[in-house]
Design an enzyme around this catalytic site. Structure first.
Site, PDB file in Angstrom:
ATOM      1  N   THR A 130       6.007  65.093  37.503  1.00  0.00           N
ATOM      2  CA  THR A 130       7.456  65.311  37.381  1.00  0.00           C
ATOM      3  C   THR A 130       7.923  66.570  38.108  1.00  0.00           C
ATOM      4  O   THR A 130       7.264  67.614  38.057  1.00  0.00           O
ATOM      5  CB  THR A 130       7.833  65.393  35.878  1.00  0.00           C
ATOM      6  N   ALA A 134      12.543  64.496  40.470  1.00  0.00           N
ATOM      7  CA  ALA A 134      11.695  63.301  40.479  1.00  0.00           C
ATOM      8  C   ALA A 134      11.049  63.116  39.109  1.00  0.00           C
ATOM      9  O   ALA A 134      10.112  63.838  38.760  1.00  0.00           O
ATOM     10  CB  ALA A 134      10.614  63.428  41.551  1.00  0.00           C
ATOM     11  N   GLY A 135      11.604  62.195  38.333  1.00  0.00           N
ATOM     12  CA  GLY A 135      11.013  61.871  37.029  1.00  0.00           C
ATOM     13  C   GLY A 135      10.530  60.440  37.079  1.00  0.00           C
ATOM     14  O   GLY A 135       9.446  60.146  37.581  1.00  0.00           O
ATOM     15  N   SER A 136      11.385  59.538  36.623  1.00  0.00           N
ATOM     16  CA  SER A 136      11.008  58.115  36.666  1.00  0.00           C
ATOM     17  C   SER A 136      10.813  57.660  38.104  1.00  0.00           C
ATOM     18  O   SER A 136       9.945  56.836  38.397  1.00  0.00           O
ATOM     19  CB  SER A 136      12.114  57.274  36.023  1.00  0.00           C
ATOM     20  N   THR A 162       2.097  68.610  30.595  1.00  0.00           N
ATOM     21  CA  THR A 162       1.443  68.736  29.291  1.00  0.00           C
ATOM     22  C   THR A 162       0.053  69.355  29.448  1.00  0.00           C
ATOM     23  O   THR A 162      -0.753  68.867  30.238  1.00  0.00           O
ATOM     24  CB  THR A 162       1.314  67.350  28.616  1.00  0.00           C
ATOM     25  N   ASP A 252      -2.305  52.206  33.057  1.00  0.00           N
ATOM     26  CA  ASP A 252      -2.725  51.002  32.328  1.00  0.00           C
ATOM     27  C   ASP A 252      -3.757  51.365  31.266  1.00  0.00           C
ATOM     28  O   ASP A 252      -3.841  50.729  30.219  1.00  0.00           O
ATOM     29  CB  ASP A 252      -3.322  49.967  33.289  1.00  0.00           C
ATOM     30  N   GLY A 352      16.544  61.325   2.113  1.00  0.00           N
ATOM     31  CA  GLY A 352      17.603  62.326   1.970  1.00  0.00           C
ATOM     32  C   GLY A 352      17.076  63.737   2.152  1.00  0.00           C
ATOM     33  O   GLY A 352      16.362  64.021   3.116  1.00  0.00           O
ATOM     34  N   GLU A 376       4.864  59.370  29.999  1.00  0.00           N
ATOM     35  CA  GLU A 376       4.115  58.197  30.484  1.00  0.00           C
ATOM     36  C   GLU A 376       5.033  56.981  30.647  1.00  0.00           C
ATOM     37  O   GLU A 376       4.682  55.857  30.297  1.00  0.00           O
ATOM     38  CB  GLU A 376       2.946  57.877  29.550  1.00  0.00           C
ATOM     39  N   THR A 378       9.429  56.221  30.486  1.00  0.00           N
ATOM     40  CA  THR A 378      10.388  56.117  29.390  1.00  0.00           C
ATOM     41  C   THR A 378      10.430  54.663  28.898  1.00  0.00           C
ATOM     42  O   THR A 378       9.899  53.754  29.553  1.00  0.00           O
ATOM     43  CB  THR A 378      11.809  56.503  29.866  1.00  0.00           C
TER      44      THR A 378
HETATM   45  C1  LIG Z   1       7.130  66.965  26.132  1.00  0.00           C
HETATM   46  C2  LIG Z   1       7.030  66.339  27.487  1.00  0.00           C
HETATM   47  C3  LIG Z   1       5.799  66.288  28.115  1.00  0.00           C
HETATM   48  C4  LIG Z   1       5.700  65.766  29.407  1.00  0.00           C
HETATM   49  N1  LIG Z   1       4.477  65.748  30.018  1.00  0.00           N
HETATM   50  C5  LIG Z   1       4.395  65.392  31.325  1.00  0.00           C
HETATM   51  C6  LIG Z   1       3.171  65.536  32.061  1.00  0.00           C
HETATM   52  O1  LIG Z   1       2.125  65.882  31.509  1.00  0.00           O
HETATM   53  N2  LIG Z   1       3.183  65.280  33.391  1.00  0.00           N
HETATM   54  C7  LIG Z   1       4.307  64.864  34.044  1.00  0.00           C
HETATM   55  O2  LIG Z   1       4.250  64.667  35.256  1.00  0.00           O
HETATM   56  N3  LIG Z   1       5.472  64.685  33.375  1.00  0.00           N
HETATM   57  C8  LIG Z   1       5.543  64.943  32.043  1.00  0.00           C
HETATM   58  N4  LIG Z   1       6.722  64.809  31.357  1.00  0.00           N
HETATM   59  C9  LIG Z   1       7.899  64.325  32.064  1.00  0.00           C
HETATM   60  C10 LIG Z   1       8.233  62.879  31.710  1.00  0.00           C
HETATM   61  O3  LIG Z   1       7.235  62.026  32.185  1.00  0.00           O
HETATM   62  C11 LIG Z   1       9.621  62.604  32.324  1.00  0.00           C
HETATM   63  O4  LIG Z   1      10.553  63.307  31.535  1.00  0.00           O
HETATM   64  C12 LIG Z   1       9.922  61.139  32.351  1.00  0.00           C
HETATM   65  O5  LIG Z   1       9.147  60.507  33.331  1.00  0.00           O
HETATM   66  C13 LIG Z   1      11.389  60.871  32.681  1.00  0.00           C
HETATM   67  O6  LIG Z   1      11.772  61.549  33.833  1.00  0.00           O
HETATM   68  P1  LIG Z   1      13.119  62.437  33.833  1.00  0.00           P
HETATM   69  O7  LIG Z   1      13.074  63.323  32.664  1.00  0.00           O
HETATM   70  O8  LIG Z   1      13.281  63.019  35.179  1.00  0.00           O
HETATM   71  O9  LIG Z   1      14.283  61.400  33.556  1.00  0.00           O
HETATM   72  P2  LIG Z   1      14.979  60.390  34.613  1.00  0.00           P
HETATM   73  O10 LIG Z   1      13.945  59.649  35.395  1.00  0.00           O
HETATM   74  O11 LIG Z   1      16.009  61.142  35.361  1.00  0.00           O
HETATM   75  O12 LIG Z   1      15.653  59.398  33.591  1.00  0.00           O
HETATM   76  C14 LIG Z   1      16.782  59.734  32.784  1.00  0.00           C
HETATM   77  C15 LIG Z   1      17.144  58.505  31.963  1.00  0.00           C
HETATM   78  O13 LIG Z   1      17.458  57.401  32.845  1.00  0.00           O
HETATM   79  C16 LIG Z   1      16.629  56.285  32.566  1.00  0.00           C
HETATM   80  N5  LIG Z   1      16.281  55.614  33.816  1.00  0.00           N
HETATM   81  C17 LIG Z   1      15.761  56.185  34.935  1.00  0.00           C
HETATM   82  N6  LIG Z   1      15.569  55.240  35.887  1.00  0.00           N
HETATM   83  C18 LIG Z   1      15.964  54.056  35.341  1.00  0.00           C
HETATM   84  C19 LIG Z   1      16.002  52.692  35.829  1.00  0.00           C
HETATM   85  N7  LIG Z   1      15.579  52.382  37.050  1.00  0.00           N
HETATM   86  N8  LIG Z   1      16.479  51.735  34.989  1.00  0.00           N
HETATM   87  C20 LIG Z   1      16.897  52.043  33.733  1.00  0.00           C
HETATM   88  N9  LIG Z   1      16.895  53.318  33.231  1.00  0.00           N
HETATM   89  C21 LIG Z   1      16.425  54.289  34.019  1.00  0.00           C
HETATM   90  C22 LIG Z   1      15.393  56.874  31.908  1.00  0.00           C
HETATM   91  O14 LIG Z   1      14.730  55.906  31.084  1.00  0.00           O
HETATM   92  C23 LIG Z   1      15.990  58.007  31.093  1.00  0.00           C
HETATM   93  O15 LIG Z   1      16.501  57.519  29.893  1.00  0.00           O
HETATM   94  C24 LIG Z   1       6.852  65.263  30.057  1.00  0.00           C
HETATM   95  C25 LIG Z   1       8.082  65.282  29.397  1.00  0.00           C
HETATM   96  C26 LIG Z   1       8.183  65.800  28.137  1.00  0.00           C
HETATM   97  C27 LIG Z   1       9.522  65.818  27.465  1.00  0.00           C
END
Ligand SMILES: Cc1cc2nc3c(=O)[nH]c(=O)nc-3n(C[C@H](O)[C@H](O)[C@H](O)COP(=O)(O)OP(=O)(O)OC[C@H]3O[C@@H](n4cnc5c(N)ncnc54)[C@H](O)[C@@H]3O)c2cc1C
Length: 399
Positions: A130, A134-136, A162, A252, A352, A376, A378
């Site tokens: 992340t 760049a998340g999802s 993490t 997986d 409660g 891993e 969302t």
């Molecule tokens: C406590 C914690 C530990 C973590 N540990 C790690 C780790 O060890 N390594 C690591 O690399 N990351 C880690 N992460 C990051 C986590 O994997 C990301 O937060 C997650 O992948 C989502 O990315 P983002 O937060 O950028 O949200 P975004 O990708 O910006 O998404 C925001 C919202 O939009 C939704 N969304 C996004 N794209 C789509 C789509 N195409 N269709 C429908 N809905 C969509 C998502 O489901 C989410 O609800 C951690 C996060 C937390 C909170």
């Protein structure tokens, strides 16, 4: 054949882990919730001893194993998270980085990077995908890897890693960093690189303060001209293109286990709810029309929990039988993430003030729950994976 009986080999191990969860985790849970980022140095070696007493938690099935590797891990992770979700993430085990090496590394890389987990000292690993942008959508990764002679030079910033501090600062571990060779190539340009503790140019610059799982450190990593050997690109010797696919296979294997840990938290909340309402003598097995609201809620929560657990077992069983389990792993993750959030929320609601009081751990489990629907993949992303698998669509056709 899937059996609905837990094999005796797993029952024994689960019983030992349950004892450790009761004795080492539950009593420390509140302290580490209130002292975020304090390393539980008393707990880590003691838990290491417990885990080593039955062979530790190897990330990949040992050669000639009993075919129960992932099912055993699912039961153990469920039990550890039942003890405490934050301390479970501090239990000395390979972790995500090691799982990536096991899934995507060559045999030599596996020997080089995984041998340390078989030693006496606790060691951690982490995976850094992340970034702020760049998340999802991993195709947006901006961390770069440029070849310079016999080395890769990495530059970028990774967030929410993490166990990043434990892997790089507290122990001689490593982080698997996803970086792009060429942003124009999108996902095809992304490869995983192993960055070991002590590598110049890689530093932990921040630790998050979070809603839940506070015992687990969540780090921001800065990579500034960080040089690693060419061989640290996972899968390098076998395939220049295979790294990304290989790491996707990590999920997986690990999603069913994350799902299992989510259900450990859910079970803790469900048991607390049941014990607390026991004096009201809730009945079961009645037609819904004759149940009280509490009885109906309890029955629904139990069914939700059990159905999610069956999905976890199916996904783990498929992995043990070397069957492609992308669908089952994503389904288990979706269902378990949903179940733990709903069960902890309902338990707080039904109890409660008891649900909100810090005299009990339920309010903490409620806070610990949500991350299971985030990391891993969302809930939404895992639903997309399920839909693609069921409908036969590619990522490009359905995203
Ligand atoms: C406590 C914690 C530990 C973590 N540990 C790690 C780790 O060890 N390594 C690591 O690399 N990351 C880690 N992460 C990051 C986590 O994997 C990301 O937060 C997650 O992948 C989502 O990315 P983002 O937060 O950028 O949200 P975004 O990708 O910006 O998404 C925001 C919202 O939009 C939704 N969304 C996004 N794209 C789509 C789509 N195409 N269709 C429908 N809905 C969509 C998502 O489901 C989410 O609800 C951690 C996060 C937390 C909170």
């Amino acid at each position: 054949m899937i059996s609905f009986q837990v094999p005796p080999a797993i029952r024994q191990v689960a019983a030992a882990v349950e004892r450790a969860a009761r004795e080492l985790m539950r009593p420390a849970a509140r302290h580490f919730d209130e002292h975020e980022n304090e390393v539980p140095w008393d707990y880590i070696p003691r838990m290491q001893q417990v885990l080593r007493s039955f062979g530790g938690l190897p990330v990949a099935p040992p050669p000639g194993g009993d075919g129960l590797h992932y099912q055993r891990l699912a039961h153990i992770y469920e039990m550890l998270a039942w003890g405490d979700a934050g301390l479970y993430l501090c239990a000395p085990r390979g972790g995500l980085g090691a799982a990536a090496v096991a899934a995507a590394g060559t045999p030599q890389q596996q020997e080089q990077f995984l041998a340390r987990f078989r030693g006496e000292q606790p060691v951690f690993s982490a995976m850094a995908i992340t970034e702020a942008h760049a998340g999802s959508d991993t195709s947006a990764i901006r961390t770069t890897a440029v070849q310079d002679g016999g080395e890769w030079v990495l530059n970028g910033e990774k967030i929410f890693v993490t166990g990043g501090h434990k892997a790089l600062v507290d122990t001689p571990g490593f982080v698997v960093v996803w970086a792009t060779l060429d942003p124009a190539l999108g996902r095809r340009g992304i490869h995983p690189f192993v960055v070991e503790a002590g590598t110049p140019g890689c530093s932990v610059v921040k630790q998050e303060k979070k809603l839940g799982i506070r015992a687990s450190d969540t780090a921001t990593l800065l990579l500034q001209d960080c040089r690693v050997p060419l061989d640290n690109r996972l899968g390098y010797a076998e395939s220049a293109e295979g790294g990304y696919q290989g790491v996707l296979q990590t999920f997986d294997a690990t999603r069913p286990l994350v799902a299992a840990s989510a259900l450990g938290v859910a079970r803790a909340a469900l048991e607390f709810l049941r014990e607390t309402v026991e004096p009201l003598r809730p009945r079961s097995g009645l037609p819904r029309s004759r149940m009280t609201n509490l009885e109906r809620e309890l029955a629904d929560l139990e069914a939700l929990h059990r159905s999610a657990w069956l999905l976890v077992l199916k996904a783990a069983w498929s992995a043990d039988h070397r069957r492609r389990n992308t669908l089952e792993a994503a389904m288990a993750k979706v269902r378990a993430g949903e179940a733990v959030v709903r069960i902890t929320q309902k338990a707080v609601e039904l109890l409660g003030p008891l649900g909100l009081s810090q005299e009990h751990l339920l309010e903490k489990w409620f806070r610990d729950a949500k991350v299971n629907d985030l990391y891993e993949g969302t809930g939404q992303i895992n639903r997309l994976i399920v839909a693609r698998q069921l409908l036969g669509y590619s990522r490009r056709q359905l995203s």
